[in-house]
Each structure stands twice: as C-alpha cells, then as structure tokens.
Design a protein around this motif. Structure first.
Motif, PDB file in Angstrom:
ATOM      1  N   GLU A  85      20.848  14.355   8.130  1.00 33.50           N
ATOM      2  CA  GLU A  85      21.472  15.056   7.003  1.00 33.50           C
ATOM      3  C   GLU A  85      22.982  15.016   7.157  1.00 33.50           C
ATOM      4  N   SER A  86      23.678  14.702   6.075  1.00 34.16           N
ATOM      5  CA  SER A  86      25.141  14.669   6.128  1.00 34.16           C
ATOM      6  C   SER A  86      25.694  16.082   6.280  1.00 34.16           C
ATOM      7  N   GLY A  87      26.832  16.179   6.946  1.00 39.44           N
ATOM      8  CA  GLY A  87      27.515  17.464   7.072  1.00 39.44           C
ATOM      9  C   GLY A  87      27.019  18.338   8.196  1.00 39.44           C
ATOM     10  N   THR A  89      25.229  18.280  12.416  1.00 43.56           N
ATOM     11  CA  THR A  89      24.817  17.546  13.614  1.00 43.56           C
ATOM     12  C   THR A  89      23.608  18.269  14.177  1.00 43.56           C
ATOM     13  N   GLN A 102      19.888  13.148  -2.346  1.00 45.63           N
ATOM     14  CA  GLN A 102      20.844  14.247  -2.181  1.00 45.63           C
ATOM     15  C   GLN A 102      20.215  15.563  -2.630  1.00 45.63           C
ATOM     16  N   HIS A 106      24.095  17.663   0.051  1.00 39.99           N
ATOM     17  CA  HIS A 106      23.920  16.948   1.314  1.00 39.99           C
ATOM     18  C   HIS A 106      23.084  15.686   1.076  1.00 39.99           C
ATOM     19  N   ASN A 107      23.463  14.605   1.762  1.00 39.11           N
ATOM     20  CA  ASN A 107      22.746  13.335   1.653  1.00 39.11           C
ATOM     21  C   ASN A 107      21.776  13.178   2.826  1.00 39.11           C
ATOM     22  N   TYR A 108      20.663  12.462   2.568  1.00 38.95           N
ATOM     23  CA  TYR A 108      19.609  12.336   3.570  1.00 38.95           C
ATOM     24  C   TYR A 108      19.117  10.889   3.670  1.00 38.95           C
ATOM     25  N   SER A 168      22.802  12.663  13.445  1.00 36.70           N
ATOM     26  CA  SER A 168      23.933  12.629  12.524  1.00 36.70           C
ATOM     27  C   SER A 168      23.713  11.570  11.457  1.00 36.70           C
ATOM     28  N   PHE A 169      24.256  11.830  10.284  1.00 35.25           N
ATOM     29  CA  PHE A 169      24.156  10.939   9.139  1.00 35.25           C
ATOM     30  C   PHE A 169      25.187   9.811   9.278  1.00 35.25           C
ATOM     31  N   PRO A 170      24.885   8.559   8.939  1.00 31.90           N
ATOM     32  CA  PRO A 170      23.688   8.088   8.223  1.00 31.90           C
ATOM     33  C   PRO A 170      22.525   7.702   9.125  1.00 31.90           C
ATOM     34  N   ASN A 224      22.250   8.567  -3.591  1.00 28.42           N
ATOM     35  CA  ASN A 224      22.758   9.861  -3.137  1.00 28.42           C
ATOM     36  C   ASN A 224      23.167  10.713  -4.335  1.00 28.42           C
TER      37      ASN A 224
END
Length: 372
Positions: A85-87, A89, A102, A106-108, A168-170, A224
């Motif tokens: 997931e973005s944003g 850790t 999204q 948040h992007n996944y 962590s993303f991506p 996203n």
C-alpha cells in the motif's frame, strides 16, 4: 553420372548428364543450446512468421494449432499472497485480502507465489493457463451506484521476494505483462461476488513447468483510480492449467531434406525437441509424422492421399531432450504448391490433436522427366 552443384546458398542439386534431376537437397540451420536447453535458431519476419532457410517459410503459431476437444486440467494453488500500500511501510502477509487500484487515496498492488507449480506440472506441455480470483469488491462508476468494469493486469515478477518481508509500494518489480481482463464483481455489485478469470496464455506456465525460466510469481495491478479498485480473497487464487494427455509435447526444426519428385519419394530430416512428460522409444508408439497440404492463395487443403509415413524414434528420447529423425516424403504431382507440417504422433494420434503446434515448411516438388 550424378554431378552435385550448389543451386542456391541453401540447396544442392544432383543432376544426370542429360539434365534430369536425381535429387535436390536443402540445408537448414541446426538447433543450438541456450543455457543447456535446446532451442531453434529463429529469425522473426515482420509478419510474425519465422523464416526458414529453404524456399518458403516455416510457421509455428496458433493458426497451426488444433483446438483440442478435451484435455486434462490441473489447479495450481497459490502458496503465498500479499499486497503493498502506498503511503505506509507495513507488511500485510496473512491479512486474508488482496487489493489493487486505489482506495481512499492509497494505491495498491498484490503479489502471488506458486511455489509448487514446477513439481506439480513438471515437463507438462501447457496448452493454456488462466488465473482465477475470488472477487469481493469493485470500485463504483463515478457518480453512480453500480460497480465499474475496469482492467486487472497480470505480470511476472522480475526477482525473488518474500511475502513476509515486502512492506512498501510499489513492491517487487514487474517483468512482463502476460494477461489482462476487465470485469466488475463484488458483494456490493449487481452480479455479486464472483470468480473472475484472466487468461495467461501458455508461455509462462510452460517456462515454470520445464524450468526454462525462474518462477518468481505474479503481480496484480489496476488503474490507480477509485473506479479501478478491487478486492480479492487472498487464500484461494489459483491457476487453471490445461495440458496434453499421453505426455505429448514437441517442437520441430528441419535440418535438411530432399525434395520429393513426381515419380520418386523424398525425405526430411527433422530435429524434434521432446517438450512433454513422456519418454519416447523406438517401440512405445511415439513417431515423427506430418501432414501435407496444397496451398492456393490463402487456402490450405489437407491431402488425405498419399498418406504420411511416420518414422520411429532412432533412440530413447527423455523429456527436454532433442532427437534428429529422418522421415520419408511420398512422391507428389507437380504443378501445385505444397506445405509439409511436422507433427509427432502417439499410437497414430497426432500431437496437434491435443493442441501442440505443428511446424510447417513450403515443400518444392521436382519434375523428373522420363529418360529417353
């Protein structure tokens, strides 16, 4: 007296003193090894057809692959599944869900491993593979209450990864996209929760089954956007694998051949790679065969007469090994354009019946006039 002479860069003719032919023999590039695995030397043309080294071309694509009536299938279950997931850790291994697209800004991306695949389908000739996902949620169409049909993309992963450590993303880098499908399903959608399939073709599954490429699993991505969001149940993704019966599987490359004449047979020498699970022997029913076609414009017509003359194996051939076989080609009438399509057989049934691609070459026929 037969006098051989170079007729072209890739053919030799044998002529009598009176000008009549006794043979024309064509030579071809021989198979070579890459990383210990035998492969054909292919030269791709702009049309996507692989160019042969004698007049005409050989073809090994879907247009020369018979759609099988029924092949065995197997289910390769995922051995690990997680997402990033973005944003944030954070490691989500064991969460029980997978996400793409999204959600709430948040992007996944999601990741799947298939650790036992190479053992379960060892040396199988894979005709097709489909990834199935238990889809629980899809994003809504913008401004509407119905779910939005959006693509989910599948790619192989470039390097090894540990589901218990990525956080962590991506996430691990993608290698090659191998499938995509657009759909909407979920508990809030009109069609409800659904199993949705994404066709992966056969190449990746074949590589994993034969050990030709490392199996680093798959990555799932989607646009996203809120509309692209999807949720899948993490505990049951699987790959449905269609493979051939009787251990069938092969690829073909001509080494050389002598054209048939109007009044005498010729022959073809072919290197065959065993790409199935069976071991071929001189006596257990596995033979090199072929089909003959006439070509008129874009129309191919199968010749039922004269019949092919299948050739037995000259030695025992284990899976993932090559053998060179010589098969007789019957005399053919002149004035037509012919194509020969090489095809292994088992107890008289051609491998192409199961979906194994033939390899086809144009076949010249020599007009040998009678002696005066």
């Amino acid at each position: 007296m037969e006098v051989p002479s170079l007729d072209s860069p890739d053919s030799i003719v044998f002529k009598n003193a009176d000008g009549t032919y006794t043979a024309r023999m064509y030579t071809h590039q021989v198979n070579h090894q890459v990383g210990g695995v035998w492969r054909r030397i292919n030269r791709a043309s702009s049309a996507g057809v692989v160019a042969g080294s004698h007049p005409g071309t050989y073809v090994a694509d879907a247009s020369y692959r018979t759609v099988p009536a029924s092949n065995p299938t197997g289910q390769g279950n995922s051995s690990a599944a997680t997402y990033v997931e973005s944003g944030v850790t954070q490691n989500f291994d064991g969460n029980g869900q997978l996400y793409v697209g999204q959600y709430q800004g948040h992007n996944y991306n999601s990741f799947l491993q298939f650790g036992g695949f190479g053992t379960q389908f060892a040396n199988d000739y894979v005709v097709n593979a489909t990834l199935w996902l238990d889809t629980e949620f899809s994003g809504l169409q913008e401004g509407l209450t119905d779910c939005s049909v959006q693509p989910v993309n599948v790619a192989t992963v470039k390097s090894a990864w540990d589901a218990s450590k990525i956080n962590s993303f991506p996430g691990p880098a993608a290698a090659t996209q191998i499938g995509t499908a657009s759909f909407a399903a979920g508990t809030d959608c009109a069609n409800g929760r659904q199993w949705e399939g994404i066709n992966l073709g056969s190449k990746t599954a074949m590589n994993w089954a034969h050990g030709w490429a490392p199996n680093y699993g798959l990555v799932l991505t989607a646009p996203n956007t809120a509309q692209g969001a999807k949720e899948f149940y993490a505990n049951d993704p699987y790959i449905a694998v269609e493979f051939t019966p009787n251990g069938a599987g092969a690829t073909y490359s001509e080494v050389s051949y002598a054209s048939p004449w109007n009044n005498k047979p010729g022959w073809g020498q072919v290197t065959v790679q065993n790409e199935g699970t069976a071991t071929w022997t001189p006596t257990n029913g596995y033979k090199l065969s072929y089909q003959l076609y006439t070509i008129s414009g874009t129309t191919r017509t199968l010749l039922t007469s004269p019949a092919a003359t299948p050739a037995v194996m000259p030695s025992t051939v284990a899976p993932n090994h090559p053998v060179t076989v010589t098969a007789a080609i019957p005399a053919l009438a002149v004035g037509k354009t012919y194509q020969i399509c090489w095809d292994m057989s088992y107890n008289g049934t051609l491998f192409s019946t199961y979906g194994v691609a033939q390899t086809c070459y144009n076949l010249p026929v020599v007009n040998n006039p009678p002696h005066c």
